[in-house]
Design a protein around this motif. Structure first.
Motif, PDB file in Angstrom:
ATOM      1  N   ILE A 300       3.656 -29.208   0.227  1.00  0.00           N
ATOM      2  CA  ILE A 300       4.024 -27.947   0.880  1.00  0.00           C
ATOM      3  C   ILE A 300       2.929 -27.607   1.891  1.00  0.00           C
ATOM      4  O   ILE A 300       1.768 -27.400   1.531  1.00  0.00           O
ATOM      5  CB  ILE A 300       4.192 -26.804  -0.138  1.00  0.00           C
ATOM      6  CG1 ILE A 300       5.174 -27.217  -1.235  1.00  0.00           C
ATOM      7  CG2 ILE A 300       4.667 -25.552   0.563  1.00  0.00           C
ATOM      8  CD1 ILE A 300       6.571 -27.520  -0.743  1.00  0.00           C
ATOM      9  N   ARG A 301       3.303 -27.567   3.170  1.00  0.00           N
ATOM     10  CA  ARG A 301       2.316 -27.361   4.228  1.00  0.00           C
ATOM     11  C   ARG A 301       2.064 -25.885   4.543  1.00  0.00           C
ATOM     12  O   ARG A 301       0.931 -25.488   4.845  1.00  0.00           O
ATOM     13  CB  ARG A 301       2.810 -28.050   5.511  1.00  0.00           C
ATOM     14  CG  ARG A 301       3.060 -29.527   5.376  1.00  0.00           C
ATOM     15  CD  ARG A 301       1.773 -30.292   5.366  1.00  0.00           C
ATOM     16  NE  ARG A 301       1.985 -31.729   5.285  1.00  0.00           N
ATOM     17  CZ  ARG A 301       1.027 -32.635   5.267  1.00  0.00           C
ATOM     18  NH1 ARG A 301      -0.243 -32.230   5.325  1.00  0.00           N
ATOM     19  NH2 ARG A 301       1.284 -33.916   5.186  1.00  0.00           N
ATOM     20  N   LYS A 302       3.132 -25.075   4.491  1.00  0.00           N
ATOM     21  CA  LYS A 302       2.980 -23.666   4.872  1.00  0.00           C
ATOM     22  C   LYS A 302       4.112 -22.859   4.258  1.00  0.00           C
ATOM     23  O   LYS A 302       5.051 -23.421   3.681  1.00  0.00           O
ATOM     24  CB  LYS A 302       2.994 -23.522   6.398  1.00  0.00           C
ATOM     25  CG  LYS A 302       4.284 -24.038   7.036  1.00  0.00           C
ATOM     26  CD  LYS A 302       4.233 -23.926   8.549  1.00  0.00           C
ATOM     27  CE  LYS A 302       5.535 -24.455   9.163  1.00  0.00           C
ATOM     28  NZ  LYS A 302       5.521 -24.353  10.655  1.00  0.00           N
ATOM     29  N   GLU A 303       4.018 -21.546   4.399  1.00  0.00           N
ATOM     30  CA  GLU A 303       5.080 -20.662   3.908  1.00  0.00           C
ATOM     31  C   GLU A 303       6.219 -20.620   4.920  1.00  0.00           C
ATOM     32  O   GLU A 303       6.023 -20.810   6.118  1.00  0.00           O
ATOM     33  CB  GLU A 303       4.537 -19.258   3.671  1.00  0.00           C
ATOM     34  CG  GLU A 303       3.513 -19.175   2.542  1.00  0.00           C
ATOM     35  CD  GLU A 303       3.084 -17.743   2.285  1.00  0.00           C
ATOM     36  OE1 GLU A 303       3.563 -16.841   3.020  1.00  0.00           O
ATOM     37  OE2 GLU A 303       2.285 -17.519   1.361  1.00  0.00           O
ATOM     38  N   SER A 308       9.598 -16.359  -0.430  1.00  0.00           N
ATOM     39  CA  SER A 308       9.491 -17.353  -1.500  1.00  0.00           C
ATOM     40  C   SER A 308       9.549 -18.790  -0.994  1.00  0.00           C
ATOM     41  O   SER A 308       9.398 -19.733  -1.769  1.00  0.00           O
ATOM     42  CB  SER A 308      10.612 -17.130  -2.526  1.00  0.00           C
ATOM     43  OG  SER A 308      11.879 -17.320  -1.902  1.00  0.00           O
ATOM     44  N   GLN A 309       9.805 -18.982   0.288  1.00  0.00           N
ATOM     45  CA  GLN A 309      10.012 -20.330   0.818  1.00  0.00           C
ATOM     46  C   GLN A 309       8.691 -21.031   1.138  1.00  0.00           C
ATOM     47  O   GLN A 309       7.717 -20.399   1.553  1.00  0.00           O
ATOM     48  CB  GLN A 309      10.867 -20.292   2.090  1.00  0.00           C
ATOM     49  CG  GLN A 309      12.335 -19.997   1.846  1.00  0.00           C
ATOM     50  CD  GLN A 309      13.125 -19.994   3.148  1.00  0.00           C
ATOM     51  OE1 GLN A 309      12.543 -19.928   4.232  1.00  0.00           O
ATOM     52  NE2 GLN A 309      14.446 -20.038   3.040  1.00  0.00           N
ATOM     53  N   GLY A 310       8.724 -22.357   0.952  1.00  0.00           N
ATOM     54  CA  GLY A 310       7.627 -23.216   1.389  1.00  0.00           C
ATOM     55  C   GLY A 310       8.188 -24.296   2.308  1.00  0.00           C
ATOM     56  O   GLY A 310       9.348 -24.695   2.175  1.00  0.00           O
ATOM     57  N   HIS A 328       3.096 -22.992  -3.889  1.00  0.00           N
ATOM     58  CA  HIS A 328       2.544 -24.353  -3.971  1.00  0.00           C
ATOM     59  C   HIS A 328       1.991 -24.830  -2.623  1.00  0.00           C
ATOM     60  O   HIS A 328       1.806 -26.034  -2.429  1.00  0.00           O
ATOM     61  CB  HIS A 328       3.627 -25.334  -4.430  1.00  0.00           C
ATOM     62  CG  HIS A 328       4.185 -25.038  -5.777  1.00  0.00           C
ATOM     63  ND1 HIS A 328       3.559 -25.412  -6.952  1.00  0.00           N
ATOM     64  CD2 HIS A 328       5.328 -24.397  -6.139  1.00  0.00           C
ATOM     65  CE1 HIS A 328       4.293 -25.043  -7.982  1.00  0.00           C
ATOM     66  NE2 HIS A 328       5.382 -24.416  -7.519  1.00  0.00           N
ATOM     67  N   VAL A 329       1.715 -23.884  -1.709  1.00  0.00           N
ATOM     68  CA  VAL A 329       1.210 -24.268  -0.390  1.00  0.00           C
ATOM     69  C   VAL A 329      -0.110 -25.018  -0.535  1.00  0.00           C
ATOM     70  O   VAL A 329      -1.043 -24.564  -1.216  1.00  0.00           O
ATOM     71  CB  VAL A 329       1.012 -23.018   0.505  1.00  0.00           C
ATOM     72  CG1 VAL A 329       0.313 -23.413   1.803  1.00  0.00           C
ATOM     73  CG2 VAL A 329       2.346 -22.359   0.786  1.00  0.00           C
ATOM     74  N   GLY A 330      -0.184 -26.188   0.101  1.00  0.00           N
ATOM     75  CA  GLY A 330      -1.380 -27.021   0.031  1.00  0.00           C
ATOM     76  C   GLY A 330      -1.345 -28.034  -1.086  1.00  0.00           C
ATOM     77  O   GLY A 330      -2.233 -28.895  -1.163  1.00  0.00           O
ATOM     78  N   GLY A 331      -0.319 -27.982  -1.953  1.00  0.00           N
ATOM     79  CA  GLY A 331      -0.259 -28.908  -3.082  1.00  0.00           C
ATOM     80  C   GLY A 331       1.001 -29.769  -3.055  1.00  0.00           C
ATOM     81  O   GLY A 331       1.956 -29.497  -2.327  1.00  0.00           O
ATOM     82  N   GLU A 332       0.986 -30.845  -3.866  1.00  0.00           N
ATOM     83  CA  GLU A 332       2.135 -31.733  -4.015  1.00  0.00           C
ATOM     84  C   GLU A 332       3.051 -31.170  -5.086  1.00  0.00           C
ATOM     85  O   GLU A 332       2.591 -30.686  -6.123  1.00  0.00           O
ATOM     86  CB  GLU A 332       1.663 -33.133  -4.424  1.00  0.00           C
ATOM     87  CG  GLU A 332       0.800 -33.829  -3.389  1.00  0.00           C
ATOM     88  CD  GLU A 332       1.632 -34.695  -2.449  1.00  0.00           C
ATOM     89  OE1 GLU A 332       2.811 -34.923  -2.751  1.00  0.00           O
ATOM     90  OE2 GLU A 332       1.091 -35.127  -1.421  1.00  0.00           O
TER      91      GLU A 332
END
Length: 359
Positions: A300-303, A308-310, A328-332
């Motif tokens: 997840i790169r950004k909101e 609630s969206q990524g 989960h922004v920034g994580g797999e």
């Protein structure tokens, strides 16, 4: 124009035969005719009508024959022509003694009749033998080329020549495509495309100049790697102003395939009956398809626009909108595909996190 010439020729021939054929009628019939000029007119008109009918038949037959010859592979045309020539030579050699025989005057028509029939029979036999033994003949000429034999048989057609445009060269993916071996046939770069690349490389704008130099580097690299396949062609069209118009005309003239990634050029060329290979279409077709229920491991790169969206991206650049993914922004995270949308800007995939689905 040719159709009109064929029909008019038959009409003139029919009218002439009808008009002057009166002189060939037996004298006992001519004695009974009171108005010979009137008979000439009637027979001339009748001959004109017959000539017109035969002209239509001849014109239709000629067009069918012309279409067959155009669709015929050049190797088959060559072997049949050789077979016809050999058949006619044999006919002349075998029929030559006939003309030395003394034949009574009243049977003088036999010589030309036999000559015509013999030429037709031996010529047709030569063509049939060429069709039957064309493979062996081509193998004698080039014994190592199975492709030549298969082309002559009509089993497959030779790969058409590809014409590269400027955008396709600058894009660079053509070099990778050549490395895979999926792209067959000769590849031509017209001189006017090379000139356009040079103009872009000499542009004042830094970005355009970089793109032009990149295109020249890629072209030089392809020529070094594939010197027998990549050729610069000197064709140019002074009456056409744009490079795109010249590309379409050139592809039409050589009956080649235009290789590009320019959407507008692809559409214009397709309208003008030019076969187009668009690299963007190829890339689109080779993208992996994801169906509802499939799972993807994505970062997840950004909101997104919704709270609630990524937003994440696949390796090919496809955007994935993940519901309940903003945390989960920034994580797999492993997501489950819910739907996919194809837009003019590209493809978009909608998914939900696997946790929210199981919950």
């Amino acid at each position: 124009m040719l159709d009109a010439i064929i029909i008019i020729s038959f009409i003139i021939a029919g009218a002439g035969i009808g008009f002057y054929g009166v002189d060939l009628l037996p004298p006992n019939i001519l004695v009974q005719v009171t108005n010979i000029e009137g008979l000439r007119s009637v027979l001339g008109a009748f001959g004109t009508l017959i000539g017109f009918v035969f002209g239509l038949i001849g014109q239709t037959t000629y067009r069918r024959l012309e279409k067959q010859v155009r669709d015929m592979p050049v190797e088959v045309l060559l072997t049949r022509a050789i077979g016809l020539i050999v058949g006619l030579l044999v006919a002349n050699l075998m029929l030559a003694p006939l003309f030395l025989l003394p034949i009574p005057r009243e049977f003088g028509f036999i010589k030309p009749l036999v000559a015509v029939l013999g030429s037709v029979i031996f010529g047709f036999t030569g063509v049939n033998l060429a069709d039957t033994h064309g493979r062996g003949f081509l193998r004698l000429i080039n014994p190592n080329s199975l492709d030549t034999v298969l082309v002559a048989e009509g089993t497959f057609k030779p790969a058409p020549t590809k014409v590269l445009d400027t955008s396709c060269i600058i894009d660079g993916r053509i070099e990778n495509l050549l490395e895979t071996g999926f792209l067959e046939g000769q590849i031509l770069v017209p001189q006017f495309v090379l000139q356009e690349l040079q103009l872009i490389a000499d542009a004042a704008n830094d970005q355009k100049r970089a793109r032009g130099r990149r295109g020249l580097d890629i072209l030089n690299s392809m020529k070094e790697t594939y010197p027998d396949r990549i050729q610069i062609h000197s064709a140019d069209y002074e009456d056409l102003a744009t490079v795109d118009a010249k590309l379409v005309r050139f592809a039409q003239d050589i009956n080649g395939t235009l290789l590009t990634n320019d959407y507008n050029l692809s559409k214009v060329a397709t309208v003008q009956k030019v076969v187009v290979l668009n690299i963007n279409d190829l890339t689109q077709a080779l993208r992996p398809s994801y169906l509802p229920g499939d799972t993807i491991e994505i970062k997840i790169r950004k909101e997104g626009k919704e709270p609630s969206q990524g937003i994440g991206y696949l390796e090919d650049g496809t955007m994935v909108v993940v519901e309940a993914g903003s945390s989960h922004v920034g994580g797999e995270v492993r997501v489950v595909v819910t739907s996919a949308l194809q837009t003019s800007a590209g493809r978009m995939i909608f998914a939900r996190t696997q946790e929210s689905v199981t919950a």
